[in-house]
Motif scaffolding. Structure first.
Motif, PDB file in Angstrom:
ATOM      1  N   THR A  29       0.829  -1.200   0.000  1.00 55.15           N
ATOM      2  CA  THR A  29       0.000   0.000   0.000  1.00 55.15           C
ATOM      3  C   THR A  29       0.866   1.253   0.000  1.00 55.15           C
ATOM      4  N   ILE A 227      -8.512  -2.907  -5.826  1.00 54.06           N
ATOM      5  CA  ILE A 227      -7.253  -2.849  -5.110  1.00 54.06           C
ATOM      6  C   ILE A 227      -7.062  -4.098  -4.261  1.00 54.06           C
ATOM      7  N   LYS A 287      -0.489   7.441 -14.329  1.00 56.09           N
ATOM      8  CA  LYS A 287      -0.060   6.506 -13.293  1.00 56.09           C
ATOM      9  C   LYS A 287       1.075   7.115 -12.480  1.00 56.09           C
ATOM     10  N   PHE A 323      -0.397   3.488  -9.245  1.00 57.96           N
ATOM     11  CA  PHE A 323      -1.816   3.811  -9.057  1.00 57.96           C
ATOM     12  C   PHE A 323      -2.204   4.892 -10.060  1.00 57.96           C
ATOM     13  N   ASP A 324      -3.433   4.813 -10.533  1.00 51.87           N
ATOM     14  CA  ASP A 324      -3.868   5.676 -11.622  1.00 51.87           C
ATOM     15  C   ASP A 324      -4.803   6.773 -11.115  1.00 51.87           C
ATOM     16  N   TYR A 327      -8.775   6.283 -11.940  1.00 54.45           N
ATOM     17  CA  TYR A 327      -9.665   5.367 -11.230  1.00 54.45           C
ATOM     18  C   TYR A 327     -10.060   5.928  -9.879  1.00 54.45           C
ATOM     19  N   ASP A 329     -11.154   4.636  -6.965  1.00 51.20           N
ATOM     20  CA  ASP A 329     -10.576   4.045  -5.766  1.00 51.20           C
ATOM     21  C   ASP A 329      -9.115   4.439  -5.603  1.00 51.20           C
ATOM     22  N   GLU A 330      -8.394   4.364  -6.689  1.00 51.60           N
ATOM     23  CA  GLU A 330      -6.966   4.676  -6.621  1.00 51.60           C
ATOM     24  C   GLU A 330      -6.739   6.170  -6.400  1.00 51.60           C
TER      25      GLU A 330
END
Length: 346
Positions: A29, A227, A287, A323-324, A327, A329-330
């Protein structure tokens, strides 16, 4: 031999000469990466509230409408989502701070430009990615400083027998904070993170060619659990190292040099810190990789004094999976963790 500019460093050379290595796999994470920084506080109640408001405005933007591929060939849903967010600004009657709205609007503007850049030229140029990330960081209450010329270089004099070595990160991030008092808004003396923006190698626009393995998995998975599924899936046990994403040893060498020189600049006056850290990021389109260089003070001292290193002198660069920003959540994870950079104590 090492060059006098970190932009020319390659991975093998700095690992052999400086004993600084990338960790063999990404940490699970972003929080794990940031926890390598010894003096970084958790988000305050005010910061959590601010982040929640930003996420609320951006919830209509997600990977189901706006991957890089879809921005190129199917921009209608993406543009419609932006229009809906703009309308919400006029309709929203909640007491949201005007500066928060301005920051979100600026990010939306740069995101729209990013989409137009892809539609017009088949790929987003570095400058467009740089502006997009700066707007995102400022939306998270960081002050972003773009390097423009040699005057923005960080210099380490008398390094490994060379007169000087220079580094010019694409972006430096400084603590800024939410409050608008003079003390809170003055940027910190030293950057809390250094950022490299790399030009994406994706040039062919076929669905299977453009979307990398991570993105394909995200698009074929329910976004609310994407994730967790990445972390728990059977084939994630290998945890691919960072070079399998970037496929560019020179980018890794350059970023390591940037982290090292900023660390030297920021911590040279700290006498009682046995472990030193410098956070960074590598941007590839939308990203982002979080990175943290962790180095013993005596290791840095030996480099400063041009002393021979021994087997105990081993520094590591930890990093997250990519991580993008597209998105939901990201992006939410990013908002929290970039906001958290405001809580680093130098």
């Amino acid at each position: 031999m090492l060059s006098d500019s970190v932009s020319q460093w390659d991975r093998c050379t700095f690992e052999n000469h400086l004993q600084i290595c990338y960790h063999y796999e990404y940490l699970e994470t972003l929080s794990e990466v940031l926890e390598k920084i010894p003096k970084i506080g958790i988000l305050t109640e005010e910061q959590n509230s601010y982040c929640a408001e930003v996420k609320r405005y951006l919830e209509k933007i997600d990977g189901d409408i706006a991957t890089t591929y879809k921005l190129k060939f199917r921009p209608q849903k993406f543009l419609a989502a932006l229009d809906e967010i703009y309308e919400k600004f006029d309709e929203d009657r909640e007491p949201t701070e005007s500066f928060l709205k301005r920051a979100v609007m600026k990010f939306l503007l740069e995101l729209s430009r990013f989409g137009q850049d892809i539609q017009n030229s088949d790929e987003a140029e570095e400058g467009c990615s740089t502006r997009l990330f700066c707007a995102f960081a400022e939306m998270c209450c960081m002050h972003s400083e773009i390097s423009l010329d040699k005057g923005d270089c960080t210099i380490w004099k008398n390094f490994k027998g060379m007169t000087e070595v220079t580094s010019l990160p694409d972006i430096r991030l400084y603590s800024y904070g939410i409050k608008t008092t003079k003390t809170a808004t003055s940027k910190s003396q030293f950057p809390v993170s250094v950022v490299e923006v790399k030009k994406s190698v994706e040039k062919q626009f076929g669905e299977s060619e453009l979307l990398d393995a991570l993105t394909e998995r995200l698009e074929s998975t329910d976004l609310s659990s994407s994730i967790s599924s990445l972390a728990s899936s059977d084939d994630s046990s290998g945890k691919p190292p960072i070079e399998e994403y970037l496929k560019n040893s020179k980018s890794l060498g350059q970023h390591a040099g940037q982290l090292l020189l900023e660390l030297h600049k920021c911590h040279k006056d700290y006498k009682n810190c046995p472990i030193l850290t410098m956070s960074g990021m590598i941007i590839d389109g939308t990203k982002v990789f979080f990175t943290v260089l962790e180095m013993k003070k005596k290791h840095l001292n030996k480099l400063e004094n041009n002393e021979e290193l021994d087997e105990d002198d081993q520094a590591l660069i930890y990093y997250s999976q990519p991580f993008d920003l597209i998105y939901s959540d990201e992006r939410s994870i990013f908002i929290d963790n970039i906001m958290r950079l405001n809580n680093i104590e130098l």
